[in-house]
Design an enzyme around this catalytic site. Structure first.
Site, PDB file in Angstrom:
ATOM      1  N   ARG A   1     -23.730  20.452 -46.679  1.00 45.92           N
ATOM      2  CA  ARG A   1     -24.265  20.795 -45.356  1.00 45.92           C
ATOM      3  C   ARG A   1     -25.787  20.876 -45.408  1.00 45.92           C
ATOM      4  O   ARG A   1     -26.480  20.468 -44.464  1.00 45.92           O
ATOM      5  CB  ARG A   1     -23.676  22.126 -44.873  1.00 45.92           C
ATOM      6  CG  ARG A   1     -22.190  22.068 -44.611  1.00 45.92           C
ATOM      7  CD  ARG A   1     -21.708  23.262 -43.807  1.00 45.92           C
ATOM      8  NE  ARG A   1     -20.253  23.301 -43.725  1.00 45.92           N
ATOM      9  CZ  ARG A   1     -19.573  24.074 -42.891  1.00 45.92           C
ATOM     10  NH1 ARG A   1     -20.219  24.877 -42.053  1.00 45.92           N
ATOM     11  NH2 ARG A   1     -18.256  24.061 -42.887  1.00 45.92           N
TER      12      ARG A   1
ATOM     13  N   MET B   1     -14.522  35.598 -28.824  1.00 46.15           N
ATOM     14  CA  MET B   1     -13.482  36.184 -29.676  1.00 46.15           C
ATOM     15  C   MET B   1     -13.004  37.514 -29.116  1.00 46.15           C
ATOM     16  O   MET B   1     -11.797  37.790 -29.065  1.00 46.15           O
ATOM     17  CB  MET B   1     -14.013  36.367 -31.101  1.00 46.15           C
ATOM     18  CG  MET B   1     -14.102  35.099 -31.921  1.00 46.15           C
ATOM     19  SD  MET B   1     -12.492  34.434 -32.406  1.00 46.15           S
ATOM     20  CE  MET B   1     -12.020  35.609 -33.690  1.00 46.15           C
TER      21      MET B   1
ATOM     22  N   VAL C   1     -18.841  42.328 -32.990  1.00 48.54           N
ATOM     23  CA  VAL C   1     -20.257  42.066 -32.714  1.00 48.54           C
ATOM     24  C   VAL C   1     -20.857  41.316 -33.896  1.00 48.54           C
ATOM     25  O   VAL C   1     -20.241  41.176 -34.953  1.00 48.54           O
ATOM     26  CB  VAL C   1     -21.029  43.382 -32.459  1.00 48.54           C
ATOM     27  CG1 VAL C   1     -20.453  44.103 -31.245  1.00 48.54           C
ATOM     28  CG2 VAL C   1     -20.986  44.299 -33.684  1.00 48.54           C
ATOM     29  N   LYS C   2     -22.066  40.848 -33.712  1.00 47.49           N
ATOM     30  CA  LYS C   2     -22.743  40.072 -34.759  1.00 47.49           C
ATOM     31  C   LYS C   2     -22.891  40.900 -36.028  1.00 47.49           C
ATOM     32  O   LYS C   2     -23.253  42.070 -35.996  1.00 47.49           O
ATOM     33  CB  LYS C   2     -24.118  39.631 -34.253  1.00 47.49           C
ATOM     34  CG  LYS C   2     -24.851  38.698 -35.200  1.00 47.49           C
ATOM     35  CD  LYS C   2     -26.170  38.263 -34.592  1.00 47.49           C
ATOM     36  CE  LYS C   2     -26.921  37.332 -35.549  1.00 47.49           C
ATOM     37  NZ  LYS C   2     -28.230  36.911 -34.993  1.00 47.49           N
ATOM     38  N   ALA C   3     -22.579  40.257 -37.166  1.00 42.16           N
ATOM     39  CA  ALA C   3     -22.694  40.949 -38.457  1.00 42.16           C
ATOM     40  C   ALA C   3     -24.125  41.385 -38.706  1.00 42.16           C
ATOM     41  O   ALA C   3     -25.083  40.767 -38.231  1.00 42.16           O
ATOM     42  CB  ALA C   3     -22.221  40.033 -39.586  1.00 42.16           C
TER      43      ALA C   3
ATOM     44  N   GLU D   1     -12.484  27.093 -46.436  1.00 41.88           N
ATOM     45  CA  GLU D   1     -12.622  26.312 -45.199  1.00 41.88           C
ATOM     46  C   GLU D   1     -13.758  25.293 -45.331  1.00 41.88           C
ATOM     47  O   GLU D   1     -13.606  24.125 -44.947  1.00 41.88           O
ATOM     48  CB  GLU D   1     -12.898  27.282 -44.041  1.00 41.88           C
ATOM     49  CG  GLU D   1     -13.115  26.655 -42.687  1.00 41.88           C
ATOM     50  CD  GLU D   1     -13.509  27.713 -41.665  1.00 41.88           C
ATOM     51  OE1 GLU D   1     -14.510  27.504 -40.956  1.00 41.88           O
ATOM     52  OE2 GLU D   1     -12.834  28.762 -41.590  1.00 41.88           O
TER      53      GLU D   1
ATOM     54  N   LYS E   1     -11.591  37.434 -46.436  1.00 35.32           N
ATOM     55  CA  LYS E   1     -12.020  36.572 -45.312  1.00 35.32           C
ATOM     56  C   LYS E   1     -13.180  35.687 -45.744  1.00 35.32           C
ATOM     57  O   LYS E   1     -13.268  34.510 -45.353  1.00 35.32           O
ATOM     58  CB  LYS E   1     -12.428  37.443 -44.120  1.00 35.32           C
ATOM     59  CG  LYS E   1     -13.029  36.666 -42.932  1.00 35.32           C
ATOM     60  CD  LYS E   1     -12.083  35.601 -42.405  1.00 35.32           C
ATOM     61  CE  LYS E   1     -12.461  35.120 -40.999  1.00 35.32           C
ATOM     62  NZ  LYS E   1     -13.790  34.575 -40.862  1.00 35.32           N
TER      63      LYS E   1
ATOM     64  N   GLY F   1      -9.337  32.272 -36.849  1.00 37.28           N
ATOM     65  CA  GLY F   1      -8.538  31.444 -35.945  1.00 37.28           C
ATOM     66  C   GLY F   1      -9.326  30.953 -34.757  1.00 37.28           C
ATOM     67  O   GLY F   1      -8.819  30.181 -33.949  1.00 37.28           O
ATOM     68  N   GLY F   2     -10.586  31.424 -34.659  1.00 42.72           N
ATOM     69  CA  GLY F   2     -11.408  30.981 -33.548  1.00 42.72           C
ATOM     70  C   GLY F   2     -10.898  31.474 -32.216  1.00 42.72           C
ATOM     71  O   GLY F   2     -10.094  32.416 -32.127  1.00 42.72           O
TER      72      GLY F   2
ATOM     73  N   LYS G   1     -23.076  29.307 -40.839  1.00 39.19           N
ATOM     74  CA  LYS G   1     -23.404  30.683 -40.467  1.00 39.19           C
ATOM     75  C   LYS G   1     -23.627  31.604 -41.658  1.00 39.19           C
ATOM     76  O   LYS G   1     -24.018  32.742 -41.488  1.00 39.19           O
ATOM     77  CB  LYS G   1     -22.303  31.255 -39.561  1.00 39.19           C
ATOM     78  CG  LYS G   1     -22.323  30.673 -38.155  1.00 39.19           C
ATOM     79  CD  LYS G   1     -21.385  31.447 -37.241  1.00 39.19           C
ATOM     80  CE  LYS G   1     -21.533  30.999 -35.798  1.00 39.19           C
ATOM     81  NZ  LYS G   1     -20.654  31.771 -34.891  1.00 39.19           N
TER      82      LYS G   1
END
Length: 484
Positions: A289, A15, A76-78, A192, A185, A131-132, A262
């Site tokens: 899931r 990203m 960066v990673k959350a 999604e 988001k 949006g990937g 995630k």
């Protein structure tokens, strides 16, 4: 040397790299930094070769190349990594500079970070970016919130690199204070989850119920993508179903039916429970899931637990059309629930959310982009105080037109033992929401019977509570009234 970078970006994963190249394409000079500094040199030598992108091997070197007010964006990673980078940045920045978190951070963390960074004299932006890989490179949906004073300094960059809808409007606007951007988001990601689960249920009904091949379903999704269901997720499903493995067989049939996640869908459900908002479809999508992850248990159970054969007889074309209508009606419910949740969160956190504007931000670039969102924007443009999308004239008619098919699909699935948790819960929500009277009167009587939790009466003013000594053996003291 005079600083000439417009913005810095920390984090050169997929990203990050693509967003940097997007910014470069739009005339912005970006300086990049990565914790593993070798990645900086590798990026400059390969993907960013021939661009105006600058590199830095330290935070200090990166900041030194920035124009004032300095704008530093993290991808960066959350979690802990965001807090660690904030601490590394603070000694090198000055009042008025802006720190931007573009990752999938939990909105409560963004509320905390905004307050903390502002206490140091700086500004903070927590922004959703959806949006990937493709979106980051060609134009994502960007949902910024945080310190209001930061917006004028990041607006040009964000709106320039974001996706655009047909009239050229950017899929980016200011969402609100502190955690509002990341909250929107998060809800986007919950929706999604719901959209993906609905599509998967339609796929299973056609595959197991109607015995359709991947190629036949490819043609169905291609046709669906020309109408009301026109969307990115329908489009990629069409493409996935046509994709062949090296032996010429559909690759989708060889993928293990065990889904990952995630956490953002789970966060959405947790928030809904805290606020008391029934986002039942998103919750079922998350739990679907979870049950998919029980692969070994399901394989063992399939040998012991019996049910009806899934084969659905009848006019295949007619049933496919009914599945399409069930998918469309369920999708309306999913978005209605998502907007209910955002409205409740806005009231709780004192955010002034622009609901039509949010639909516009989601029209392009993001994973849930679709034609459908234009109708949501129109609904809120028509009535900004709309309490529920189901009450909008367009969506009310759409549900009316789809309702018979929707009910038939859910009934057939139940009779044939094909799980459709999202289709079913959407219909149950619709029926509950349109019910003037639900059996909660009995539930309240039960609560009062065993716990003296009290109840209201239909023949008395609202807000007046009563307790009954149901057995003649209990006392007259009632429990306190509360909602947890």
């Amino acid at each position: 040397m005079e600083p000439n970078a417009d913005i810095a970006l920390i984090g050169l994963a997929v990203m990050g790299q693509n967003l940097v190249l997007n910014m470069n394409d739009h005339g912005f000079t970006v300086v990049v930094y990565n914790r593993t500094v070798a990645k900086v040199d590798e990026f400059l030598a390969k993907e960013a070769k021939g661009t105006n992108v600058l590199g830095a091997h330290s935070i200090q070197e990166m900041v030194a190349q920035l124009k004032r007010p300095r704008r530093v964006m993290m991808l960066v990673k959350a979690g802990a990594a965001v807090d660690e980078f904030i601490e590394q940045l603070l000694p090198h920045l000055e009042p008025g500079d802006i720190i931007i978190d573009g990752g999938n951070s939990l909105y409560q963390d963004t509320i905390r970070r905004t307050k903390y960074v502002e206490s140091k004299g700086l500004l903070f932006v927590g922004t959703g970016v959806s949006g990937g890989e493709e979106g980051a490179r060609r134009g994502p949906s960007i949902m910024p919130g945080g310190s209001p004073g930061a917006w004028s300094h990041v607006k040009d960059i964000f709106q320039s690199v974001s996706a655009k809808v047909d009239d050229g409007a950017p899929c980016c606007d200011w969402v609100g204070e502190n955690g509002a951007g990341h909250y929107v988001k998060m809800v986007h990601n919950g929706i999604e989850y719901g959209d993906m689960q609905l599509i998967c249920e339609a796929y299973q009904l056609m595959k197991d119920g109607l015995g359709m091949t991947a190629d036949e379903m490819h043609l169905v999704f291609a046709e669906w993508n020309k109408g009301d269901l026109d969307s990115y997720l329908i489009e990629i499903t069409r493409d996935i179903l046509a994709f062949k493995d090296t032996d010429g067989q559909p690759l989708v049939d060889k993928i293990l039916d065990k889904a990952g996640q995630k956490g953002t869908g789970k966060w959405t459900v947790i928030s809904s429970q805290d606020l008391g908002i029934p986002i039942t479809l998103m919750a079922e999508a998350v739990y679907s899931r979870c049950i998919s992850a029980l692969k070994d248990e399901r394989v063992a159970a399939a040998k012991k637990l019996r049910g009806p054969k899934p084969k659905i007889a009848g006019d295949r074309a007619k049933l496919v059309e009914q599945i399409r209508q069930a998918l469309y009606a369920s999708k309306i419910v999913s978005y209605a629930q998502g907007y209910m949740l955002m409205r409740a969160a806005a009231a709780e956190n004192k955010w002034n959310l622009n609901y039509g504007g949010i639909a516009l931000m989601w029209r392009g670039g993001c994973i849930i982009r679709s034609r459908f969102l234009g109708k949501i924007k129109e609904a809120f443009d028509l009535n900004p105080k709309l309490t529920n999308l189901l009450l909008d004239k367009f969506f009310k008619k759409a549900i009316k037109d789809s309702q018979r098919s929707w009910r038939n699909v859910v009934a057939i699935a139940a009779k044939k033992g094909i799980p459709t948790p999202a289709f079913s819960t959407a219909l149950n929500f619709y029926d509950a929401y349109r019910s003037e009277r639900l059996p909660a009167n009995l539930l309240q009587a039960q609560r009062d019977y065993f716990g003296a939790h009290t109840y209201e009466r239909v023949d008395k003013p609202r807000g007046e509570f009563f307790h009954t000594n149901w057995t003649g053996r209990g006392g007259d003291v009632a429990s306190s009234t509360y909602n947890a």
